[in-house]
Design an enzyme around this catalytic site. Structure first.
Site, PDB file in Angstrom:
ATOM      1  CE  LYS A   1      -3.604   2.165   3.219  1.00  0.00           C
ATOM      2  NZ  LYS A   1      -4.436   2.742   2.224  1.00  0.00           N
ATOM      3  N   GLY A   2       0.400   2.425  -0.670  1.00  0.00           N
ATOM      4  CA  GLY A   2       1.220   3.565  -0.603  1.00  0.00           C
ATOM      5  C   GLY A   2       1.191   4.246   0.706  1.00  0.00           C
TER       6      GLY A   2
ATOM      7  CB  VAL B   1       3.350   0.734   3.992  1.00  0.00           C
ATOM      8  CG1 VAL B   1       1.968   0.596   3.873  1.00  0.00           C
ATOM      9  CG2 VAL B   1       3.998   0.330   2.837  1.00  0.00           C
ATOM     10  N   GLY B   2       6.253   2.983   3.720  1.00  0.00           N
ATOM     11  CA  GLY B   2       7.883   2.934   3.692  1.00  0.00           C
ATOM     12  C   GLY B   2       8.260   1.922   3.190  1.00  0.00           C
TER      13      GLY B   2
ATOM     14  CG  ASP C   1       6.102   5.006  -6.903  1.00  0.00           C
ATOM     15  OD1 ASP C   1       5.333   5.407  -7.680  1.00  0.00           O
ATOM     16  OD2 ASP C   1       5.968   5.008  -5.534  1.00  0.00           O
TER      17      ASP C   1
ATOM     18  CG  ASN D   1       8.115   0.395   8.097  1.00  0.00           C
ATOM     19  OD1 ASN D   1       8.901   0.348   9.086  1.00  0.00           O
ATOM     20  ND2 ASN D   1       8.080   1.385   7.378  1.00  0.00           N
TER      21      ASN D   1
END
Length: 487
Positions: free
Chosen positions: A167-168, A170-171, A196, A425
């Protein structure tokens, strides 16, 4: 000159080819008109506004700066920026207390979900400073990629590929960069590649690795250079290559081709259509697909043979899933554009040859695109090879992120992608207290100062959203969050 020797089947084929062209042109005109309408809507300041949403970190602000620059270049109206997840002195302790409770529910879901429970779970702490630059990456990497974890990931001989996705926000980039750092320190010549479209790899490494070629990361500790390289795919260049490949040299090349067709008004209609303009709006997934195909092209070269660890920092989940279903994407998206080009060429060539007696030639644009599709198929085969490749899911301990990670894991298994590891994370430690909060608040304040002093971002209306003590999920939570942010 008319060729009287043409047979009846050849005359029928010529007539059918003409009819095909007459059918294709209106469809292509309709597609072109819809694209123009959407572009105009996005640029209409009376109907549309783009609102930038970010978080108070240097990486988040840097990405927002690039986004605003792109919006201004495209004349898309943007007047506001929301900086979300801001910790305040008044909310810090409540945030920690309730977030720990909320976090436990998410961790329990990750541990018990059928799609995730069999994976090797690695927990990465929410540290009290932003993970940016090699010293921070080395520290973060030592807490995440511990020796036993690294040994398990690095098991086996030969070149290994790692894809980190999820998911965007999240690190993923921090995890990718820190894994690259750990591999390099272990003696592996390592390349970290960002596919990306919204690159953050240069920000994470604190060094410019843009340009589409590997750049060796400078060692800030002194001594010998690390065998660590970074590369951000130049997506603008990739798009230009795609347009050139599909349109056979763009609008000019296509129109010169049509001038020689000898099809009268039909030729003029095709020129008016300007397929080169359609190539300026490639279908979804092109960025990711082209990026991966170019990486495979690079790695086939002897100049890149010295890399034995390749780490892909991928785009958010949706882009990655499109990549993994690449053959279907090519057939349903980009493949249709190639097919249109091929049909136009074949039909026009048949009609022209009927009247001139010439011999049809294969369209070089179609040949080039087939080679591109071949490279993409090779990439897909590589990413299904469990002896060389491993996908690593990165998530955070929230219920929404956990649910998306479970869906991603199920999709990966359905596609036959090797998956063994889940990184959770931003896990808050039980002992986190005043010192942690003070460090995080100071780090956020530095990021906020960058927003306010930036020539572009500073002109926007600044809206701040606090970091709530529970996950914003469901109508009641959204209503409360909206009342605070959208005053």
């Amino acid at each position: 000159m008319f060729q009287a020797s043409r047979t009846k089947p050849e005359r029928i084929l010529a007539r059918n080819s003409r009819d095909l062209l007459l059918c294709l042109v209106p469809c292509a005109f309709a597609l072109q008109e819809r694209i123009r309408m959407v572009k105009a809507l996005f640029r209409d300041k009376d109907q549309t506004e783009f609102i930038i949403a970010t978080i108070p970190t240097q990486l988040g602000i840097a990405e927002s700066r690039r986004l605003l620059s792109a919006l201004r270049q495209e004349n898309i109206p943007c007047k506001r920026i929301i900086v979300n997840q801001v910790i305040t002195p008044n909310t810090g302790h409540a945030f920690l207390k309730l977030r720990l409770k909320d976090q436990q529910a998410a961790l329990s879901l990750l541990d018990s979900d059928p799609a995730l429970k069999d994976l090797n779970h690695v927990r990465a702490p929410l540290v009290d400073l932003e993970v940016r630059g090699l010293p921070a990456l080395q520290y973060f990497g030592s807490t995440v990629w511990k020796d036993e974890v690294l040994d398990r990931i690095n098991a086996g001989s030969g070149r290994r590929y790692f894809m980190l996705g999820g998911k965007g926000g999240v690190g993923k980039t921090s995890c990718s960069s820190s894994l690259g750092m750990r591999c390099a320190l272990a003696g592996h010549t390592t390349l970290v590649v960002s596919t990306d479209p919204a690159h953050s790899l240069s920000d994470s490494l604190d060094q410019d690795v843009s340009g589409g070629l590997p750049v060796q990361v400078q060692n800030p500790f002194g001594g010998p250079e690390l065998p660590l390289y970074g590369m951000q795919i130049n997506l603008e260049q990739a798009r230009a290559e795609l347009r050139s490949t599909v349109a056979g040299g763009g609008a000019k090349g296509l129109n010169e081709f049509l001038d020689g067709l000898g099809l009268g008004m039909l030729s003029q209609q095709l020129k008016d259509l300007d397929l080169g303009e359609l190539m300026d709006t490639p279908p979804p997934g092109v960025d990711e697909a082209i990026a991966i195909s170019k990486v495979v092209q690079f790695l086939d070269s002897p100049d890149y043979a010295h890399f034995d660890r390749i780490i892909f920092d991928t785009a958010p989940t949706g882009h990655t899933l499109r990549l993994l279903t690449l053959p279907d994407f090519m057939d349903k998206g980009l493949g249709k554009l190639v097919m249109l080009r091929a049909k136009l060429t074949a039909a026009a060539s048949t009609v022209k040859n009927f009247f001139t007696g010439g011999k049809g030639e294969q369209d070089p644009a179609v040949v080039a695109m087939e080679k591109l599709r071949g490279r993409m198929d090779a990439a897909r085969a590589l990413f299904h090879d469990s002896s060389k490749t491993q996908f690593i899911i990165v998530t955070i301990p929230t219920l929404m992120a956990a649910a998306e990670s479970a869906r991603l894991a199920a999709s990966l298994r359905q596609e036959g992608i090797p998956l063994e590891t889940l990184v959770v994370n931003q896990v808050i430690r039980e002992e986190a207290g005043d010192k942690f909060l003070q460090a995080r608040i100071a780090d956020q304040q530095r990021a906020m100062q960058v927003v306010q002093s930036d020539p572009g971002l500073g002109e926007l209306q600044l809206i701040t959203g606090p970091l709530f003590d529970l996950e914003v999920r469901g109508v009641p939570a959204l209503q409360y969050f909206g009342s605070v942010v959208w005053k």
